[in-house]
Design a protein around this motif. Structure first.
Motif, short mmCIF file in Angstrom:
data_model
loop_
_atom_site.label_atom_id
_atom_site.label_comp_id
_atom_site.label_asym_id
_atom_site.label_seq_id
_atom_site.Cartn_x
_atom_site.Cartn_y
_atom_site.Cartn_z
N HIS A 85 -6.07 -6.33 15.73
CA HIS A 85 -5.30 -7.35 14.99
C HIS A 85 -3.89 -7.51 15.54
CE1 HIS A 85 -3.32 -4.51 11.75
NE2 HIS A 85 -3.28 -3.98 12.95
N GLU B 4 -10.05 1.17 10.35
CA GLU B 4 -10.43 0.08 9.44
C GLU B 4 -10.64 -1.18 10.27
OE1 GLU B 4 -7.95 -0.48 5.98
OE2 GLU B 4 -7.50 1.66 5.90
N GLY C 238 0.83 -1.19 0.00
CA GLY C 238 0.00 0.00 0.00
C GLY C 238 0.87 1.24 0.00
N LYS C 239 0.23 2.39 0.27
CA LYS C 239 0.97 3.65 0.23
C LYS C 239 1.94 3.76 1.42
CE LYS C 239 -2.97 5.96 -0.07
NZ LYS C 239 -3.93 4.85 -0.28
N ALA C 240 1.54 3.23 2.58
CA ALA C 240 2.33 3.43 3.80
C ALA C 240 2.90 2.15 4.39
CB ALA C 240 1.47 4.13 4.85
N LYS C 241 2.40 0.99 3.93
CA LYS C 241 2.83 -0.26 4.55
C LYS C 241 2.92 -1.39 3.52
CE LYS C 241 -0.64 -0.22 7.66
NZ LYS C 241 -1.31 1.04 7.35
N ASP D 271 -5.29 -2.33 10.64
CA ASP D 271 -4.48 -1.27 10.03
C ASP D 271 -3.53 -0.62 11.03
OD1 ASP D 271 -3.99 -0.33 7.39
OD2 ASP D 271 -4.67 1.63 8.05
N GLU D 272 -3.61 0.70 11.23
CA GLU D 272 -2.68 1.37 12.15
C GLU D 272 -3.39 2.45 12.94
OE1 GLU D 272 -0.49 3.30 8.49
OE2 GLU D 272 0.11 4.44 10.25
N LYS E 165 -13.56 2.30 0.82
CA LYS E 165 -12.10 2.26 0.64
C LYS E 165 -11.78 1.75 -0.76
CE LYS E 165 -7.85 0.41 2.63
NZ LYS E 165 -7.00 1.59 2.50
N MET F 1 -10.65 -8.05 5.33
CA MET F 1 -10.91 -6.63 5.58
C MET F 1 -12.28 -6.20 5.04
SD MET F 1 -8.35 -5.51 7.28
CE MET F 1 -8.51 -3.73 7.16
N LEU G 62 2.46 -5.70 3.46
CA LEU G 62 2.00 -6.87 4.22
C LEU G 62 2.63 -8.12 3.63
CD1 LEU G 62 -0.35 -5.07 5.36
CD2 LEU G 62 -1.78 -7.08 5.11
N VAL H 146 0.57 -9.24 12.86
CA VAL H 146 -0.87 -9.02 13.07
C VAL H 146 -1.64 -10.27 12.64
CG1 VAL H 146 -0.66 -6.53 12.60
CG2 VAL H 146 -1.34 -8.06 10.74
N ARG H 147 -2.87 -10.35 13.10
CA ARG H 147 -3.75 -11.41 12.59
C ARG H 147 -4.16 -11.04 11.17
NH1 ARG H 147 -6.74 -14.35 16.92
NH2 ARG H 147 -6.10 -13.31 18.82
N LEU I 20 -6.69 -10.58 8.53
CA LEU I 20 -8.15 -10.39 8.59
C LEU I 20 -8.74 -10.32 7.19
CD1 LEU I 20 -8.44 -7.58 11.32
CD2 LEU I 20 -8.41 -10.06 11.65
P1 ADP Z 1 -3.39 1.60 1.49
O1 ADP Z 1 -3.63 0.19 0.99
O2 ADP Z 1 -4.65 2.30 1.85
O3 ADP Z 1 -2.47 2.39 0.62
P2 ADP Z 1 -1.43 0.87 3.53
O4 ADP Z 1 -0.18 1.24 2.83
O5 ADP Z 1 -1.55 1.24 4.94
O6 ADP Z 1 -2.75 1.47 2.92
O7 ADP Z 1 -1.59 -0.69 3.32
C1 ADP Z 1 -2.03 -1.55 4.28
C2 ADP Z 1 -3.14 -2.40 3.71
O8 ADP Z 1 -3.32 -3.55 4.53
C3 ADP Z 1 -4.47 -1.68 3.67
O9 ADP Z 1 -5.10 -1.97 2.44
C4 ADP Z 1 -5.26 -2.28 4.84
O10 ADP Z 1 -6.64 -2.29 4.58
C5 ADP Z 1 -4.68 -3.69 4.88
N1 ADP Z 1 -4.69 -4.31 6.22
C6 ADP Z 1 -4.46 -3.69 7.40
N2 ADP Z 1 -4.51 -4.57 8.42
C7 ADP Z 1 -4.77 -5.79 7.89
C8 ADP Z 1 -4.93 -7.11 8.42
N3 ADP Z 1 -4.85 -7.33 9.73
N4 ADP Z 1 -5.20 -8.12 7.56
C9 ADP Z 1 -5.29 -7.89 6.22
N5 ADP Z 1 -5.13 -6.67 5.65
C10 ADP Z 1 -4.87 -5.63 6.45
#
Ligand code: ADP
Ligand code: UDP
Length: 260
Positions: free
Chosen positions: A74, A184, A15-18, A197-198, A128, A91, A20, A86-87, A89
């Motif tokens: 999570h 979220e 994503g933009k900030a993270k 999320d965060e 979203k 979403m 996974l 994290v768990r 999920l």
């Molecule tokens: P974005 O996707 O909005 O650019 P981020 O860079 O923060 O945002 O990416 C993190 C992504 O992971 C988001 O799409 C968010 O919905 C998703 N996410 C956050 N927590 C979990 C989780 N526990 N399980 C699955 N997906 C998650």
């Protein structure tokens, strides 16, 4: 940033900030917080060393605070600088925005004054979806999307209000005024609704009560980047420093859990 003491599986989502990553356990994933700030739905970006680690630590402490208050999240443990477990999920593609005071988009959309108290807090739902620009959802539009049952929506909104109230109270004691925040949620493998999320100054507005209302130093959140004020990492460090004084100890990941 350090790499985590854990065998990472494939990148599941960037994503933009993270980022996974999968782990050996399909019910858990590793999250890397990036040293990047974005605004205008990703159209503006900057690299800000230290930001990822700060957002990860702040989020870990606030998730711990909520867990201690009985609110399911999570969060599963810290993995290292800028990484958490994290768990995984399923979403719900909703951005749940709670507003304790008027700021940001609300000022452009309703005749409100910056900082105007909203009691009870205003709860807004957005779809979203980056491609659509995360549109605001009316009741009728939410029904068209068919992404959540009416019962689950009540559960989600109730939990969102409890999260906002717990954070507003805890941060207020640190002279941090929680103006608004975006949450979220998702479902875990056993069907439990959890906050995901965060929880960082990237997705909330925090005004410093120790500074005068007209001081440009008052915003300790991503508005510093959105408005080109500078000093974002220093502001996030101040937030991290104050939250540390709450004495919360986010659990480190326990390698005995079999993911190493
Ligand atoms: P974005 O996707 O909005 O650019 P981020 O860079 O923060 O945002 O990416 C993190 C992504 O992971 C988001 O799409 C968010 O919905 C998703 N996410 C956050 N927590 C979990 C989780 N526990 N399980 C699955 N997906 C998650
Ligand atoms: N927010 C977020 N992600 C988004 C949109 C908003 O984290 O995609 C947060 C934002 O940081 C603020 C709150 O949600 O704390 C309300 O944002 P607003 O609707 O005012 O939008 P903005 O003007 O910040 O784009």
């Amino acid at each position: 940033m350090d790499t985590p003491a854990l065998a990472l599986g494939p990148l599941l989502h960037e994503g933009k900030a993270k980022r996974l990553y999968a782990t050996a356990d399909p019910q858990r994933c590793a999250v890397e917080f990036k040293d990047v700030a974005t605004a205008s739905n990703g159209r503006r970006q900057a690299r800000l060393p230290g930001k990822g680690g700060l957002n990860c630590r702040i989020s870990a402490r606030l998730f711990t605070l909520l867990e201690q208050a009985g609110l399911p999240t999570h969060f599963q443990g810290l993995l290292g600088d800028g990484w958490m477990l994290v768990r995984t999920l399923r979403m719900i593609p909703l951005e749940v925005v709670l507003r304790n005071r008027a700021a940001g988009s609300l000022l452009r959309q309703l005749p409100t004054v910056a900082g105007q108290r909203l009691e009870p807090p205003l709860l807004d739902l957005y779809f979203k979806d980056d491609a659509l620009g995360d549109p605001f959802l009316s009741e009728a539009r939410l029904a068209v999307l068919n992404i959540i049952t009416p019962q689950a929506r009540v559960q989600l909104e109730t939990m969102a209000r409890q999260v906002n109230s717990a954070l507003h109270q805890a941060l207020g004691k640190l002279d941090l005024d929680l103006v608004d925040l975006k949450l979220e949620f998702g479902w875990d493998a056993s069907g439990q609704l959890r906050l995901a999320d965060e929880l960082s100054p990237d997705n909330c507005r925090l005004w410093d009560r120790r500074q005068s209302p007209d001081s440009p130093g008052r915003s300790l959140d991503k508005d510093r980047f959105r408005q080109g004020l500078g000093g974002l990492v220093a502001a996030y460090k101040e937030v991290d420093h104050r939250i540390q004084t709450l004495g919360l100890q986010p659990q480190p990941h326990d390698p005995g859990q079999g993911l190493l």
